[in-house]
Design an enzyme around this catalytic site. Sequence first.
Site, PDB file in Angstrom:
ATOM      1  N   LYS A 212       4.376   4.655  11.971  1.00  0.00           N
ATOM      2  CA  LYS A 212       3.992   4.452  10.562  1.00  0.00           C
ATOM      3  C   LYS A 212       3.070   5.570  10.072  1.00  0.00           C
ATOM      4  CE  LYS A 212      -0.348   3.203  11.175  1.00  0.00           C
ATOM      5  NZ  LYS A 212      -1.564   3.696  10.599  1.00  0.00           N
ATOM      6  N   ASP A 265       1.554  -3.001   9.098  1.00  0.00           N
ATOM      7  CA  ASP A 265       0.759  -1.772   9.199  1.00  0.00           C
ATOM      8  C   ASP A 265       1.323  -0.679   8.291  1.00  0.00           C
ATOM      9  OD1 ASP A 265      -1.171  -0.035  10.051  1.00  0.00           O
ATOM     10  OD2 ASP A 265      -0.382   0.216  12.088  1.00  0.00           O
TER      11      ASP A 265
HETATM   12  O1  LIG Z   1      -3.923   2.632  11.485  1.00  0.00           O
HETATM   13  C1  LIG Z   1      -4.512   2.489  10.457  1.00  0.00           C
HETATM   14  C2  LIG Z   1      -4.421   1.256   9.658  1.00  0.00           C
HETATM   15  O2  LIG Z   1      -3.783   0.247  10.348  1.00  0.00           O
HETATM   16  C3  LIG Z   1      -5.356   3.579   9.931  1.00  0.00           C
HETATM   17  O3  LIG Z   1      -4.548   4.520   9.341  1.00  0.00           O
HETATM   18  P1  LIG Z   1      -5.045   6.019   9.221  1.00  0.00           P
HETATM   19  O4  LIG Z   1      -5.231   6.513  10.621  1.00  0.00           O
HETATM   20  O5  LIG Z   1      -3.965   6.707   8.470  1.00  0.00           O
HETATM   21  O6  LIG Z   1      -6.335   5.971   8.458  1.00  0.00           O
END
Ligand SMILES: O=C(CO)COP(=O)(O)O
Length: 356
Positions: A212, A265
């Site tokens: 993701k 997520d």
């Molecule tokens: O994994 C995350 C939210 O679940 C955090 O995402 P980022 O690492 O893009 O900030």
Amino acid sequence: MSARPQGPARITVLGAGSWGTTFAKVLADAAVDAGAERTVCLWGRDPEAVERMARERRNERYVPGIDLPAALTVSSDLSEALDGADLVVAAIPAQALRAQLEIAAPAVAPDAVVLSLAKGLESSTGLRMTQVIAEVLAEATGVPEQDWARRTCVLSGPNLAMEIAREEPTASVVAAPEHETAAWVARCCAAPYFRPYTNTDVVGTEIGGLVKNVIALCVGICDGREYGDNSKASVMTRGLAETTRLALALGGRTTTLSGLSGMGDLVATCSSSLSRNHTAGRLLGAGLTLAQVQDAMTQTAEGIKSAPAVLELARRHGVDMPITEAVVSVLRGETPVHELAPRLLGRDLKSEGNTA
Ligand SMILES: O=C(CO)COP(=O)(O)O
Ligand SMILES: NC(=O)C1=CN([C@@H]2O[C@H](COP(=O)(O)OP(=O)(O)OC[C@H]3O[C@@H](n4cnc5c(N)ncnc54)[C@H](O)[C@@H]3O)[C@@H](O)[C@H]2O)C=CC1
């Protein structure tokens, strides 16, 4: 593996960045809420920063304005922090985990449970973090790798650290090869504002969390190009489709990818300005070079380093991942951001029927 202790337990979190600090707070709050005799220690590599945390009871650099729970101890001494730890939580960025764990390994108890919080693939090997952990600890301790693999779990879900640090209600997933282990870890981190679910699909849970980040880079690029919600929803949905294909090819389950650590997520990260991956993508989309983006980022955007490794893994397993491929091409400077959409939309039409 025997049941983990119901009574006293010692938990150590390695890595005092935004997620390590926040999750240490969750663990400490969970222990107080349960009235459990659990101790939680947060280890950070920078002695000055740790001293400041101990003095101010805050980690202003990574979670500004958040008071650390009184029950949480902090340390920059690895042996002291890991002494007697039943649960070791690894909150270190994916590309640094192996080297740091090699240093920590001699102080890790041979029967400890290890929980990975990182969402990335190791770029030099293509390994998932639970694989890296089991490999490193087996090498250092002489305990067989499959024993470590049985006791190595992952926590993943829609878990933007800053929201959780502010105690906004959040759910997550703990995945372990054995349900009993996942259930014990879940009990350790169940706080009034944090609800962990459990499963035994470590592969699917890890793949959902790490891919993701690559999809969030692409959605960020859409934002940087000022595309609207249709474009972003299309990338998210097709991104989930290619993530699911990869997870299934590696032995993961569809239900995991449609749950909190997959779709959940993806939606949180792709929609949030708090996301570092989304932010990095937005800056790329606005015309910055990768070097300029990396200079501008003060925290880890895992997707940048993981994307080529994800693509390589997908190719090894014969899995088509067009969005990941396009993001890698942008990161390598081969596709300018204004050619990303034509590249994706200009692919041959397939008869995918209702799988789309
Ligand atoms: O994994 C995350 C939210 O679940 C955090 O995402 P980022 O690492 O893009 O900030
Ligand atoms: N911040 C978030 O919202 C979330 C982050 N994650 C994941 O957690 C992992 C850790 O990320 P963050 O805490 O967000 O990163 P961060 O960028 O906020 O902090 C990184 C921390 O790791 C430390 N670090 C870097 N290299 C190190 C090394 N070699 N040895 C020891 N420590 C080292 C840094 O000093 C810093 O304390 C990443 O894989 C990320 O994807 C997962 C869920 C949420």
